[in-house]
Design an enzyme around this catalytic site. Sequence first.
Site, PDB file in Angstrom:
ATOM      1  N   HIS A 126      -5.433  12.411   7.020  1.00 21.52           N
ATOM      2  CA  HIS A 126      -6.083  12.108   5.744  1.00 21.52           C
ATOM      3  C   HIS A 126      -7.188  13.107   5.393  1.00 21.52           C
ATOM      4  O   HIS A 126      -7.758  13.021   4.302  1.00 21.52           O
ATOM      5  CB  HIS A 126      -6.650  10.686   5.768  1.00 21.52           C
ATOM      6  N   GLU A 169       4.212   6.508   5.728  1.00 19.60           N
ATOM      7  CA  GLU A 169       3.174   6.699   6.746  1.00 19.60           C
ATOM      8  C   GLU A 169       3.416   5.819   7.964  1.00 19.60           C
ATOM      9  O   GLU A 169       3.244   6.260   9.103  1.00 19.60           O
ATOM     10  CB  GLU A 169       1.795   6.425   6.144  1.00 19.60           C
TER      11      GLU A 169
END
Length: 329
Positions: A208, A175
């Site tokens: 997310h 990420e």
Amino acid sequence: MAALGGDGLRLLSVSRPERPPESAALGGLGPGLCCWVSVFSCLSLACSYVGSLYVWKSELPRDHPAVIKRRFTSVLVVSSLSPLCVLLWRELTGIQPGTSLLTLMGFRLEGIFPAALLPLLLTMILFLGPLMQLSMDCPCDLADGLKVVLAPRSWARCLTDMRWLRNQVIAPLTEELVFRACMLPMLAPCMGLGPAVFTCPLFFGVAHFHHIIEQLRFRQSSVGNIFLSAAFQFSYTAVFGAYTAFLFIRTGHLIGPVLCHSFCNYMGFPAVCAALEHPQRRPLLAGYALGVGLFLLLLQPLTDPKLYGSLPLCVLLERAGDSEAPLCS
């Protein structure tokens, strides 16, 4: 995060008369087109990262070892290819950063030790209250806890635990590589460092939202609670993303954001409600307040660019004609 804003939010000028047309700022493209290319490239990276999680059809929940292993494969492939997106962006815009691609993305040796230690220390100071809470609630004393942490057998168990590997290793590394190391170099020449710090986390926060799919599939809660939880997670991850983007710019390294991300994944969101009802509430709340106060006090000194050597993104902006970027000093 007031320390991240202020004068850092001004836009990078792209029309100064003293700059030649072939300036490294925007290459051969106009400012508007360059920004569209940058934003589209970041959006493509975010979609590729999230989309890779769903290329495997499965009825199993996300925490099942088989699902985790497949997703490891997907995100590692996407993350390994993500520098190619930055390379393509550089070719399309004609921007010449003045450093190698890997250096621009935070892979460099100069200042690596302070870049690994100081941001992590700063983050641990912020979590002083939760760390105190963890210590108070732990049944073992400090000596026993250290023995467990340092025992090779404990690490061996962690390295064979798929959820631990996902939360502490793979997710932080991939990420931060995709959403910080690749996106910030593309956004900074377009809008400046300050706005990039706050724009980059929006891609990270939206990414997310895919957890909604998992929760709806397995009916883990009511629809209202699921969307409320997703909104809270978006806010939390966006703020955290701004913090790690700030660290990436100020240190010029990827390792600091990765370690801080791993630590925050381990700690989770601070259990403030539990602290308010804790038997030792007063010292615990004092620890929370002290941690936040020390964090704000030390944020600038511990991320002083002088500690980390030449900063690649600042070099890029200097070549673009912006020699007074506030986050670079």
